[in-house]
Design a protein around this motif. Structure first.
Motif: not given
Length: 341
Positions: A109-137
């Motif tokens: 449940k831990a995924v590498a966060l690329p150095d150029p990306e902020s912790f804000d981006t990392g904390a905003s992924l989870g539910i929104p991005a994974l939900t969006a991926h399922r919807a789009l597939t």
């Protein structure tokens, strides 16, 4: 360590700041020092429950977050202390969420966060991005995993493009090569959707939605990512291509949907209801892998300039953060748990 805890469901006032002992990671686990915790609608809904009810054990809220690995448990390969990571589904089926200074999670449940990306981006992924991926597939003849070009030649309609899931859906669909249309309720949200990358933005309060969509997709859209299916169902059916999919990911407690059966049959419509926590392991793995790839490509960004404004609260104001999400604050609500360094 400091943690936000609740022992009974109810209003945000049940959330209290407490001191708790650190827990060492076990076999296959890592301990993460949280920097930012993300708040989603399911977080406040889980905390609110269906009324006041005592819990079997104290619970720390919030599913999403980002931080730095502090300690690695036995049997964990690929991670070292100091690695930056984003987290997903942390509090699901358990009592430990991300509204605390440290959390122990399975390494998966831990995924590498690329150095150029902020912790804000990392904390905003989870539910929104994974939900969006399922919807789009979720389209029957679509890809199981998004990648560049995977949605080439397809048209996606995202309702509520200024929300967190809508924002992620726009960005992922565009990255995967789709033509992206979105509907919003006002000028500010329209600008946010454009910044996220939507090709066509429609104000459903002032524009003729059907006409505007048909200008882009004369034969209809392939997939609709819908935030409010009960309100949109008739329009969705009118705008959907035969054999298309309506992906439904949001609902209020007790809400129901009346489906026009004959019209759905005529178009051979697929309805895909989505709760990201309970998708199959394969679907979740595809989603995490695709989001990781899109993140590395710089396709998933947050902040006002990228179409997702950030509203911040310190850890001790987590109750106010929950209230902000419940009120429908535009963009993403984040909790600053600790300094990045």
């Amino acid at each position: 360590m400091k943690a936000i805890v609740y022992e009974a469901t109810g209003p945000s006032s049940v959330l209290t700041l407490r001191d708790r002992p650190l827990t060492d990671p076990g076999q296959g686990e890592v301990r993460v020092r949280l920097v930012v915790s993300g708040v989603n609608p399911t977080d406040w809904k889980s905390r609110a429950g269906s009324g006041s009810k005592n819990l079997d054990a104290p619970k720390v809220p919030n599913q999403d977050g980002a931080g730095v690995i502090d300690q690695v448990g036995p049997g964990v390969a690929g991670f070292n202390p100091g690695d930056r990571v984003w987290l997903w589904d942390v509090a699901w089926a358990g009592s430990e969420g991300t509204a605390q200074e440290y959390v122990v999670v399975p390494a998966s449940k831990a995924v590498a966060l690329p150095d150029p990306e902020s912790f804000d981006t990392g904390a905003s992924l989870g539910i929104p991005a994974l939900t969006a991926h399922r919807a789009l597939t979720s389209n029957e003849d679509g890809p199981a995993r998004l990648s560049p070009g995977a949605l080439a030649g397809r048209t996606v309609l995202v309702t509520g493009g200024a929300g967190a899931v809508g924002h992620a859906a726009i960005q992922l669909a565009r990255w995967a090569g789709a033509t992206v249309i979105t509907t919003v309720s006002g000028d500010r949200k329209a600008e946010l959707a454009r910044r996220a990358g939507a090709g066509k933005v429609i104000n459903y309060r002032t524009d003729d939605v059907a006409r505007a969509v048909r200008e882009v997709a004369p034969t209809g859209v392939d997939t609709i990512v819908d935030v409010n299916a009960p309100a949109n169902i008739e329009a969705d059916l009118d705008l959907l291509k035969p054999g298309g999919t309506i992906a439904i990911y949001a609902a209020s407690p007790g809400e129901s949907l009346t489906v026009p059966i004959r019209e759905s049959m005529t178009r051979n419509v697929r309805y895909q209801f989505i709760l990201t926590y309970t998708v199959t392991d394969e679907q979740k793995q595809h989603a995490v892998a695709a989001v990781t790839q899109a993140l590395a490509a710089g396709a998933l960004r947050v902040g006002e300039e990228h179409g997702l404004p950030l509203t911040r609260f310190p850890l001790e104001q987590t109750p106010a953060a929950h209230d902000a999400v419940e009120r429908g604050t535009v963009g993403k609500v984040l909790i600053d748990v600790a300094p990045a360094a």
